[in-house]
Design an enzyme around this catalytic site. Structure first.
Site: not given
Ligand SMILES: Cc1cc2nc3c(=O)[nH]c(=O)nc-3n(C[C@H](O)[C@H](O)[C@H](O)COP(=O)(O)OP(=O)(O)OC[C@H]3O[C@@H](n4cnc5c(N)ncnc54)[C@H](O)[C@@H]3O)c2cc1C
Ligand code: SF4
Lengths: 251, 128, 586
Positions: C14, C16, C45, C50-51, C117, C231, C233, C243, C246, C288, C356-357, C380, C391, C394
């Site tokens: 994702g 990160a 994910h 969105e925001g 925000f 959290q 939302h 969602l 915000e 939130r 949400h989070y 996350e 949190r 954004s």
């Molecule tokens: C609907 C929604 C809207 C949001 N809007 C905002 C916003 O506007 N602003 C903001 O700052 N934050 C927002 N957030 C929060 C933020 O988007 C997330 O916290 C963030 O995107 C998480 O990113 P990540 O890279 O940590 O994980 P993710 O993008 O969830 O990626 C996780 C990755 O880990 C991999 N993975 C998981 N388990 C395994 C496993 N067992 N083996 C191999 N791979 C695995 C998955 O395949 C994926 O590639 C929002 C969250 C949601 C749900």
């Protein structure tokens, strides 16, 4: 507010397990669906209550992750955006997305698409070098709008499922990959068009397209890949004329 | 490796029957045969013209036959359909951005129809 | 078992994970990087966000202001040294994304635009219409294609970390396509596997957010931090939890109860601000946790709207007009029309708070390092902690970038002294044990528990007892129930015993992750006898800085509930104060 409407739907789902089947078959499930459901909800119902062995991909349930492309009654659709209430007959046929090999049930192999996407250099090749410390590149809202639509592609591959050219000529780069190249070509910050041209202006590139237009009709994000491809053709044709008839025009 | 992907064959000859949008596409493509045929007819006309008045008159006479008239009507309908199906997609192939906004698709399409009408009228009056 | 040798293995592609991969590839093109993900990167994910992403860029803003908003928003549970680092790096990271082509929305002069925000005193949220996370994810994914040293293992499911000689040296993962187990041998591992909102039934989180990454680290013996902070939302679609960003309120949308009253003024966020002219950090732009709690209050008072999907309040955006909605919130409009049949241009949208989070996650220090040498975490699934008890919207997208990169740099530093595996045989034996654990699921013929059934019971428990407001009684019951479910989990039945794309198996493994995480959440919540940020207790309504200005650390036990340890919060320049979101002083 009124209660939610329920309806029994027959879901005819393509099944194929390479370990036990030699060819795909169909299995019908009777699912009590809420009218507001999407086909994906019905599949999840099957998975949780009727048959844990059914395999399919899904994640976001909001039409943005691009995982759940399927053929629903023969039409390429995102299962999370195919609404039950649009299928009045009470019978819905669900098959894996067309034109991709079936790995299992509704899961297809998407490697071909990923490889093609990567081949068009779908990343910014900056016109000018600028360190991050010097701040952002300026880009006006008009310059942004010029390519914005093509950034909306969620890589769902519905356009490949709809494209008869891709079905007949698997080497065709295809709608989404070329649209993505076009997206970067149109970006005011980008200077990489010449590098992409070699791939996208080839025979397997844009010239394989005969403008059926099906890709744009099924695209759930209104990317209009067909439009992008025609624009690439126009630009490539102009290139050809410049090179062959007006060589002095080339820098 | 347990994986054994199953490839669904696509018929090379009947694929376009599988969906109305493919039939529409085929209709657009097929109509170009008439346009090709009509172009060929014009070349024949030129050839006849070069052979002298008599040859040309015979050619015109042949055109007046029921078969000739039928072909002309069919070619006209096909040409109109073909042109219209292309006009309708011009905004996709040639979008025009003015300032921030794109010019609405129907303006571009209508501009084509307008130009078509003007050219047709000119030819009509010039011919008469 | 095939052994794949690499320098750094990243679990999760994702925001990160991709950021970490690019940072590694840029730092040293010779590094071998394995990017492992259970879904193709662009399905992660992050695409749903969105925001927007926060970072100081405009001249009316300052790093201090962003710091104060974040620390206050987090109810002083954030580590302030981490927040300071984060705030400093944020603008650089967002600009870097711009250089990689992210289509940020723009001001007329071509500079990047920012939007208001919740909980932020100044407009500082960079956005790409209302598809910010989507564009960030695709920009990162596409940019990653530039680097041949990033080797992707798409649709590989990580099952266990391999720890030997006191350090993490790789992992095992199932190739989902074949069902074959692979051993990844790595000098360092970065977990970037996202959150675990799916342990709740009503959530904005996608199907993949099952807490796998947290569970991997937890089971390998490194603690989870502040898991009790979940959290909600305030604005989710009531039928499926989709969602509505915000940004809706940032652009001027208002919240109404059934009588058309802007009820937030009754919860310490008044006085009312003029409709369509949002004032920062008050009313609809409060944080939130406060907004979700206000919904609960309205529900208690009987002021909510009854809908077939339960109690709702209304989000009214009609006054924004069609043009602005289409320009700034096109996805929101599409989602409302498609999934609820209501057009925000024409009518108010019923909404309710939705999980949400997760503020909590794998305990890391400011270098993104866990307590297990060789193991790093970001995104996350990690808890640094910059988000504290709540949190701010954004801050997360920015966090992915800042700490994704940080984790990469730390991993490189670790490699300097730990390139050579301790013992090939020991690692192979551990990999084999992991494989046997999965094989046991196939071999077992007497399982009685259904995977979907246990999952439903877990979700029901979490929803009933670990919601916006919690009680000691409810939490005790939840702890008991989750412990019971963990026991019963040992008895699950796999229906599908084939290997190719066995999603039955995936769901079984994911359920295991969720149960482990859920227990850390419930036990952490039961033991935190105070109300802070997103953790609100009806039996301990005040914040207790004297005893609980502390992070909780949950330590895993295979059969018992976790042991909870407490750790002091790092306070540098902001002493705990009152969170004031009333507009009176402004
Ligand atoms: C609907 C929604 C809207 C949001 N809007 C905002 C916003 O506007 N602003 C903001 O700052 N934050 C927002 N957030 C929060 C933020 O988007 C997330 O916290 C963030 O995107 C998480 O990113 P990540 O890279 O940590 O994980 P993710 O993008 O969830 O990626 C996780 C990755 O880990 C991999 N993975 C998981 N388990 C395994 C496993 N067992 N083996 C191999 N791979 C695995 C998955 O395949 C994926 O590639 C929002 C969250 C949601 C749900
Ligand atoms: S262009 Fe449209 S249909 Fe094709 S992959 Fe992208 S979003 Fe899907």
């Amino acid at each position: 507010m009124s209660e939610l409407q329920k309806r029994q739907i027959q879901l005819e789902v393509l099944r194929y397990n390479p370990e036990t089947d030699t060819a795909p078959r169909y299995q019908t499930y009777s699912v009590p669906c809420l009218e507001e459901w999407v086909v994906l909800d019905a599949l999840n119902y099957i998975k949780d209550h009727l048959d844990p062995t059914l395999s399919y991909r899904w994640s976001c349930h909001m039409a943005v992750c691009g995982s759940c492309g399927m053929m629903v009654n023969g039409e390429p659709k995102l299962a999370c955006k195919a609404f039950i209430h649009e299928y009045k007959e009470g019978q819905i046929k669900v098959e894996p997305i067309a034109n991709f090999p079936i790995e299992r049930d509704l899961v297809t192999s998407v490697e071909d698409f990923i490889t093609k996407l990567a081949s068009v250099k779908p990343y910014l090749i900056p016109k000018e070098d600028k360190p991050v410390s010097a701040g952002e590149f300026k880009q006006t809202p008009a310059e942004l709008k010029k390519f914005k639509q093509y950034t909306l592609c969620i890589n769902c591959m519905l356009c490949y499922a709809a494209c008869p050219q891709y079905a007949l000529v698997p080497e065709f780069l295809g709608p989404a990959a070329i649209s993505m190249a076009h997206r970067y070509n149109q970006d005011s910050r980008d200077g990489g068009r010449d590098q992409r041209q070699e791939v996208i202006a080839s025979d397997e590139g844009v010239w394989e397209c005969s403008f059926v237009g099906a890709c744009s009709e099924v695209c759930p994000k209104h990317v209009d890949p067909a439009g992008a491809l025609q624009q690439v053709k126009v630009a490539s044709t102009i290139d050809w004329y410049k090179e062959h008839l007006m060589p002095w025009m080339k820098k | 490796m347990n994986s054994k992907p199953y490839v669904r064959e696509v018929s090379k000859t009947t694929w376009f029957l599988s969906h109305p949008r493919y039939k529409r596409y085929m209709a657009r493509e097929v109509t170009c045969i008439f346009i090709f045929a009509y172009t060929f007819l014009l070349i024949v006309a030129l050839a006849r013209l070069s052979q002298g008045e008599e040859a040309f008159n015979a050619f015109v006479q042949a055109l007046r036959s029921p078969l000739g008239v039928l072909f002309n009507v069919a070619a006209l309908i096909a040409a109109v359909y073909h042109s219209m199906s292309w006009f309708d997609v011009t905004p996709q192939a040639m979008p025009i951005q003015m300032g921030e906004e794109f010019v609405a698709g129907n303006i571009i399409v209508n501009a084509h129809y307008g130009a078509w009408a003007v050219v047709s009228l000119i030819i009509l009056f010039w011919g008469m | 078992m095939e052994i794949i040798k690499t320098d750094v293995a990243i679990i999760g592609a994702g925001g990160a994970g991709l950021r970490a991969a690019i940072a590694l590839a840029e730092a040293d093109p010779k590094l071998r990087i394995a990017l492992i993900s259970k879904v193709y990167p662009m399905r992660s994910h992050t695409c749903a966000a969105e925001g927007g992403a926060a970072g100081v860029i405009k001249s009316d803003d300052s790093l201090d202001l962003h710091f104060n908003d974040t620390v206050g928003g987090g109810d002083w549970l954030s580590d302030q040294d981490a927040v300071e680092y984060f705030i400093n790096e944020a603008p650089k990271e967002l600009t870097q994304l711009e250089h990689w082509g992210c289509p940020w929305s723009r001001e007329p002069d071509g500079s990047v635009a920012v939007r208001p925000f919740g909980g932020m005193k100044i407009k500082r949220t960079w956005f790409a219409a209302d598809k910010s996370g989507f564009h960030i994810l695709h920009t990162l994914f596409q940019t990653s294609l530039k680097y041949p040293s990033i080797q992707r293992f798409d649709e590989y499911y990580a099952t266990d970390l391999l720890v030997d000689d006191g350090r993490c040296q790789g992992l095992t993962a199932l190739e989902i396509r074949s069902g074959e187990m692979k051993q990844f041998q790595a000098g360092a591992v970065i977990i970037a596997a996202g959150g675990g909102g799916k342990m709740f039934p009503f959530t904005t989180n996608g199907n993949i957010k099952t807490g796998d990454g947290m569970a991997l680290a937890y089971r390998a013996g490194t603690p989870l931090k502040d898991m009790e902070f979940v959290q909600y939302h305030p604005t989710g679609l009531p039928n499926n939890g989709i969602l509505l960003t915000e940004g809706c309120r940032g652009e001027g949308g208002i919240l109404l109860n059934k009588d058309g009253r802007r009820y937030l003024q009754d919860y310490g966020m008044g006085p009312e601000t003029p409709v369509g002219q949002p004032v920062l950090k008050t009313m609809e732009l409060g944080p939130r946790d406060r907004l979700s709690q206000a919904f609960w209050g309205e529900q208690q008072k009987g002021n909510t709207v009854k809908t077939p999907w339960g109690d709702c309040v209304l989000l009214d955006m009609r006054h924004l007009g069609e043009k602005k909605i289409d320009e700034r919130l096109p996805l929101v409009r599409d989602l409302c029309i498609s999934y609820l049949g209501k057009d925000p241009v024409k009518e108010p949208i019923p909404i309710r708070p939705v999980v949400h989070y997760m503020m909590g996650g794998i305990h890391t220090d400011i270098q993104a390092a866990t307590r297990l040498p060789g193991l790093f975490a970001a995104g996350e699934c990690a808890c640094v902690s910059i988000n504290g008890a709540n949190r701010l919207g954004s801050n997360s997208l920015t966090e992915l970038l800042v700490f994704g990169r940080r984790a990469a740099l730390s991993a490189i530093a670790h490699l300097q002294s730990h390139q050579v595996p301790s013992s090939d045989a020991a690692l192979a034996a551990k990999a084999k044990a992991s494989q046997n654990r999965i094989q046991a699921l196939f071999d077992k013929s007497n399982g009685t528990e259904s995977i979907a059934g246990l999952r439903q019971e877990m979700m029901d428990t979490m929803e009933a007892n670990v919601g916006i407001y919690r009680t000691g009684e409810g939490l005790a019951a939840a702890c008991e129930k989750i412990a019971e479910l963990r026991q019963r989990y040992a008895n699950i039945a796999l229906t599908d015993k084939t290997h190719v794309y066995n999603t039955d198996l995936m769901q079984a493994l994911e359920l295991g992750s969720m149960l482990d995480c859920a227990e850390a959440v419930t036990v952490g919540a039961r033991d935190r006898k105070e109300s802070r940020g997103a953790h609100q207790r009806l039996d301990f309504t005040a914040r207790d800085d004297e005893n609980l200005l502390k992070h909780s650390l949950a330590h895993y036990h295979p059969t018992e509930p976790p042991r909870i340890e407490y750790l002091d919060v790092v306070i540098t320049k902001s002493k705990p104060g009152v969170r004031d979101y009333s507009g009176a002083k402004k």
